[in-house]
Design a protein around this motif. Structure first.
Motif, PDB file in Angstrom:
ATOM      1  N   TRP A  50      88.003  28.227  29.283  1.00  0.00           N
ATOM      2  CA  TRP A  50      87.380  27.295  30.219  1.00  0.00           C
ATOM      3  C   TRP A  50      87.425  27.850  31.635  1.00  0.00           C
ATOM      4  N   VAL A  51      88.564  28.409  32.047  1.00  0.00           N
ATOM      5  CA  VAL A  51      88.683  28.983  33.395  1.00  0.00           C
ATOM      6  C   VAL A  51      87.683  30.117  33.564  1.00  0.00           C
ATOM      7  N   SER A  52      87.577  30.991  32.568  1.00  0.00           N
ATOM      8  CA  SER A  52      86.613  32.099  32.649  1.00  0.00           C
ATOM      9  C   SER A  52      85.185  31.566  32.737  1.00  0.00           C
ATOM     10  N   PHE A  53      84.878  30.547  31.951  1.00  0.00           N
ATOM     11  CA  PHE A  53      83.545  29.943  32.015  1.00  0.00           C
ATOM     12  C   PHE A  53      83.283  29.357  33.400  1.00  0.00           C
ATOM     13  N   LYS A  54      84.262  28.665  33.933  1.00  0.00           N
ATOM     14  CA  LYS A  54      84.122  28.044  35.253  1.00  0.00           C
ATOM     15  C   LYS A  54      83.837  29.100  36.315  1.00  0.00           C
ATOM     16  N   VAL A  55      84.510  30.240  36.214  1.00  0.00           N
ATOM     17  CA  VAL A  55      84.363  31.284  37.224  1.00  0.00           C
ATOM     18  C   VAL A  55      83.159  32.181  36.955  1.00  0.00           C
ATOM     19  N   PHE A  56      83.000  32.625  35.704  1.00  0.00           N
ATOM     20  CA  PHE A  56      81.981  33.633  35.404  1.00  0.00           C
ATOM     21  C   PHE A  56      80.750  33.088  34.683  1.00  0.00           C
ATOM     22  N   GLY A  57      80.737  31.824  34.333  1.00  0.00           N
ATOM     23  CA  GLY A  57      79.595  31.244  33.646  1.00  0.00           C
ATOM     24  C   GLY A  57      78.750  30.355  34.537  1.00  0.00           C
ATOM     25  N   VAL A  58      79.407  29.479  35.275  1.00  0.00           N
ATOM     26  CA  VAL A  58      78.676  28.483  36.061  1.00  0.00           C
ATOM     27  C   VAL A  58      77.874  29.131  37.181  1.00  0.00           C
ATOM     28  N   MET A  59      78.472  30.059  37.917  1.00  0.00           N
ATOM     29  CA  MET A  59      77.748  30.675  39.039  1.00  0.00           C
ATOM     30  C   MET A  59      76.525  31.457  38.560  1.00  0.00           C
ATOM     31  N   PRO A  60      76.639  32.319  37.539  1.00  0.00           N
ATOM     32  CA  PRO A  60      75.417  32.994  37.065  1.00  0.00           C
ATOM     33  C   PRO A  60      74.356  32.012  36.556  1.00  0.00           C
ATOM     34  N   LEU A  61      74.778  30.969  35.859  1.00  0.00           N
ATOM     35  CA  LEU A  61      73.810  29.958  35.406  1.00  0.00           C
ATOM     36  C   LEU A  61      73.095  29.316  36.590  1.00  0.00           C
ATOM     37  N   THR A  62      73.857  29.023  37.619  1.00  0.00           N
ATOM     38  CA  THR A  62      73.279  28.394  38.808  1.00  0.00           C
ATOM     39  C   THR A  62      72.305  29.337  39.504  1.00  0.00           C
TER      40      THR A  62
END
Length: 188
Positions: A149-161
């Motif tokens: 979840w932490v990795s997703f929050k850091v490396f997933g959300v920003m690229p998606l945005t």
């Protein structure tokens, strides 16, 4: 504020959160995230003498939910923070639309000039995107280990945005208003 500095202030607290989680676990990471968020908001204020509304709201939620996480020693609260922030932004944007006020126009009118239809469409899209991010956060934190979840929050959300924002460029180009400034012709 230079774009690189603005990006560093937005991503800095997330980088601190990720690094602290990897080294010391979620509770230390939450405390570090809270401190880094306050520092980023203070630097932003010192630089431009104001704090943009989205980082301010997000920072307030970080402090409240981070504080609850630490006081109650329950990681649920920090995991709920992205859901709450995204739903709050979605509610404001979609609620504004319901009352005939595309609020993105008020926030970005100095930077982006669109016709009314463009602002309505862009506001709707961003509102729905924030709902999607909230749902995605819920799926990830409920289905995967905390480190994922932490990795997703850091490396997933920003690229998606960023990808989502780039996908809005055709809409913005179709609805862009002409520039009111007269052309400066050489030799005139």
């Amino acid at each position: 504020m230079p774009p690189l500095a603005k990006l560093a202030l937005e991503l800095g607290p997330l980088a601190v959160f990720f690094a602290a989680n990897a080294r010391a676990g979620l509770f230390i990471a939450t405390a570090a995230f809270m401190i880094a968020t306050v520092v980023a908001l203070a630097v932003s204020f010192a630089w431009v003498r104001r704090v943009p509304i989205m980082p301010l709201v997000s920072g307030a939620v970080v402090l409240v939910f981070g504080g609850l996480t630490l006081i109650l020693h329950d990681e649920l609260f920090i995991k709920l923070k992205p859901t709450i922030v995204n739903l709050l932004f979605a509610s404001v944007l979609l609620g504004g639309l319901a009352f005939g006020r595309p609020l993105l126009a008020r926030v970005f009118d100095e930077v982006i000039r669109l016709d009314d239809d463009g602002w309505r469409k862009l506001t709707l899209r961003w509102g729905l995107f924030f709902v999607a991010l909230a749902i995605l956060n819920e799926i990830v934190w409920r289905s995967f280990p905390t480190d994922t979840w932490v990795s997703f929050k850091v490396f997933g959300v920003m690229p998606l945005t960023l990808v989502f924002a780039m996908c809005q460029m055709p809409l913005m180009q179709r609805h862009a208003l002409p520039d009111d400034k007269p052309d400066a012709t050489p030799g005139a």
